[in-house]
Design an enzyme around this catalytic site. Structure first.
Site, PDB file in Angstrom:
ATOM      1  N   SER A 125      34.998 -12.924  56.028  1.00  0.00           N
ATOM      2  CA  SER A 125      33.773 -12.683  55.251  1.00  0.00           C
ATOM      3  C   SER A 125      32.857 -13.901  55.192  1.00  0.00           C
ATOM      4  O   SER A 125      31.735 -13.807  54.720  1.00  0.00           O
ATOM      5  CB  SER A 125      34.139 -12.240  53.828  1.00  0.00           C
ATOM      6  OG  SER A 125      34.604 -13.336  53.076  1.00  0.00           O
ATOM      7  N   LYS A 169      33.827 -17.762  48.631  1.00  0.00           N
ATOM      8  CA  LYS A 169      32.506 -17.124  48.708  1.00  0.00           C
ATOM      9  C   LYS A 169      31.442 -18.162  48.368  1.00  0.00           C
ATOM     10  O   LYS A 169      31.756 -19.252  47.892  1.00  0.00           O
ATOM     11  CB  LYS A 169      32.410 -15.969  47.689  1.00  0.00           C
ATOM     12  CG  LYS A 169      33.271 -14.744  48.001  1.00  0.00           C
ATOM     13  CD  LYS A 169      32.711 -13.932  49.150  1.00  0.00           C
ATOM     14  CE  LYS A 169      33.578 -12.739  49.489  1.00  0.00           C
ATOM     15  NZ  LYS A 169      34.878 -13.089  50.059  1.00  0.00           N
TER      16      LYS A 169
END
Lengths: 159, 422
Positions: A80, A117
């Protein structure tokens, strides 16, 4: 326990410039990091112009982990964050002493798991954004707690 | 002024750092091999899980409570201990690491609010290392212990910090502390003190010091004075020399053969030798002991030990191993299923104290032996790696640890780093 490193005398022409030194450092549970001390004694001839500028070998510990007690190395699983240059299998150097500012890449606790993230703090609230269009951002709702585990300072990839 | 920084439920907290999902869940950590409870999270304590009991006896009572069970992972706890202590060095240059999860700091040089300092310590350690701590601040080490206890119980009103000088009712706090719970009071003293009319910390603090000295010697007198606010125990910046060195383990399975026990006892003696040399000590007495399981009701219980005294003190693992083997053959009884063995080194003296002896024959270990030991220790320096060992250690390794539930996260091992999801 001690770490010891012998520094050998350097030869410039036929003149010995440096004297051998043994540097002792008590490692009170610290990671092994060499400390170099220099002293020079001019026996004859011209002093070396480099004599005052010796810095020793590059120390990756000092560069990657200025806060050794607060720095952890973790391994990435998943894709991701590929657009931020973080790929599956990479190592991340996470500094827990560093402030987590908006825009920083962070390790956060999401559903009980450690997740990497990009942190975005703005007028619309707090979000954890992926760096891969296939993954939607994680919106941190009001009245929920977001735990930032640490700030990603470096990524290491071996080829 | 002293600050005592104590990690909260240390082993359980270490397990949680890389597994945040365990936050709020009851955790127990078991001793290796025999599976007794050696650490509990606050939630596990609240369930009434006792310390020291074998898990298989405790488990039925808490079935369904979602207790997470770990084998002890001392590499992990040692690493977090190191990080906590390293973090603390920024708050005071003078500190005494008291145990794996406790540290005294001299904060006498601090100008400013000590409660705020305590909060900064707790905040920084938690943030940097992930380990929650409690801080007790007081003019003596013994009172810092008391203050830490209050902080842990949330009775200080300052989060995880308790500054003794700001405790609203210090007399009541001391009166509520049973004499057996005071730092430094040996369990066997409790009854004697109670008989003499001293049941609480307050009674001890207000007792006449010379009377305390007659009752329990200078140690008790110091504790009384410390509780009254007069500092008698300085920071021990250099740890005191050890009085004895013990290496003992429960086995991964019950062992019956002499060969299996020989392998275990040799390994313990060699390990004790490493500790001995690290402390720069020499030993002149070696105790070996073996025992069967106290929990195996159907089997005869046997426990025995023997102490051998050497002619001269030594640092030589070879001699210690030899000595331990000899002791073992004296106490070994065939036909039993042994559960535990150990080697204890006693009569310790500092190495090097007899340098300059007139006759070389009086030197305890030959220079060649000492060089060999240094060489072996250097080769084996990497933790958990034995490059060189005594052949006796290899006759059997069946005693070795069973660690079925050990956490896989190893922040110090490239091959088993904690994982983050991307």
């Amino acid at each position: 326990m001690y770490d010891t490193e012998q520094l050998f005398s350097m030869k410039a022409g036929t003149t010995t410039l440096g004297i051998a030194e043994t540097v002792w450092r008590v490692a009170v549970g610290q990671p092994r990091r060499m400390l170099r001390l220099f002293s020079s004694r001019i026996a004859a001839g011209f002093p070396s112009p480099a004599d005052d500028h010796l810095e020793g070998p590059l120390d990756l510990n000092a560069y990657l982990a200025p806060h050794p007690a607060a720095t952890f190395v973790v391994r990435v699983t998943g894709d991701s964050m590929v657009r931020a240059g973080i790929r599956d299998g990479d190592l991340l150097v996470v500094d827990r002493a560093r402030e987590a500012a908006s825009g920083a890449i962070v390790v956060a606790v999401v559903d009980g798991e450690l997740t990497v993230k990009r942190l975005r703090v703005g007028r619309e609230g707090i979000r954890l954004e992926a760096e891969n269009p296939a993954y939607p951002p994680i919106v941190v709702h009001e009245h929920t707690e977001l735990v930032i585990w640490g700030v990603v300072a470096h990524a290491i990839r071996s080829y | 002024m002293f600050a005592l920084v104590d990690c909260n439920n240390f082993y359980a907290s270490c397990e949680r750092v890389f597994q945040p999902a365990l936050e709020g869940r009851p955790i127990v950590v078991l001793s290796n091999n025999d599976g007794c409870v050696v650490a509990r999270s606050a939630e596990a304590k609240a369930l009434g899980i006792p310390m020291g009991k074998p898990w298989f006896k405790v488990a039925p009572a808490v079935r369904g409570a979602g207790v997470v069970v770990f084998s002890s992972n001392y590499a992990l706890y040692g690493e977090f201990s190191r990080r906590v202590m390293q973090t603390l060095t920024q708050f005071s240059p003078r500190l005494e690491v008291y145990s794996i999860d406790e540290c005294f700091l001299d904060v006498g040089g601090h100008r400013g609010d000590l409660t705020a300092l305590g909060q900064a310590i707790a905040r920084t350690v938690r943030r940097w290392t992930g380990i929650p701590v409690s801080v007790g601040i007081a003019p003596t080490k013994t009172l810092a212990k008391v203050a830490n206890r209050l902080a842990k119980k949330g009775q200080a009103g300052q989060g995880p910090v308790c500054h003794w000088g700001e405790v609203a009712a210090p007399r009541e706090a001391l009166a509520a502390l049973a004499v057996e719970d005071i730092w430094g009071i040996a369990a066997r003293w409790g009854g004697r003190l109670r008989q003499a009319g001293v049941a609480t910390a307050l009674a001890l603090a207000e007792a006449d010091p010379s009377w305390l000295r007659r009752l329990g010697g200078v140690v008790l007198e110091r504790i009384g004075r410390e509780l009254a606010g007069c500092s008698c125990l300085p920071l021990e910046l250099v740890p005191p020399a050890k009085k004895q060195i013990m290496v003992s383990r429960s086995f991964g399975e019950r062992l019956s053969s002499l060969t299996d026990l020989q392998g275990a006892v040799a390994a313990f003696a060699a390990r004790a030798g490493v500790k001995l040399r690290r402390e720069r000590l020499r030993a002149q007495a070696v105790t070996v002991f073996v025992q069967t399981s106290p929990f195996a009701d159907a089997e005869p219980w046997y426990a025995n030990g023997v102490t051998l005294v050497l002619e001269r003190p030594t640092q030589d693992s070879g001699r210690l191993v030899q000595c331990a083997q000899e002791g073992l053959t004296r106490i070994f009884r065939p036909g039993l299923r042994y559960q535990k063995a150990g080697v204890l080194l006693m009569d310790l003296t500092p190495a090097g104290a007899e340098q300059g002896l007139l006759f070389a024959s009086q030197t305890p270990d030959s220079p060649a032996t000492m060089r060999l030991m240094t060489c072996v220790d250097t080769l084996n320096r990497e933790p958990a790696r034995r490059v060189v060992c005594h052949a006796r250690e290899l006759v059997s390794t069946r005693w070795q640890m069973r660690q079925q539930r050990k956490s896989v996260n190893r922040p110090t091992d490239w091959a088993h780093l904690p994982v983050v999801h991307a």
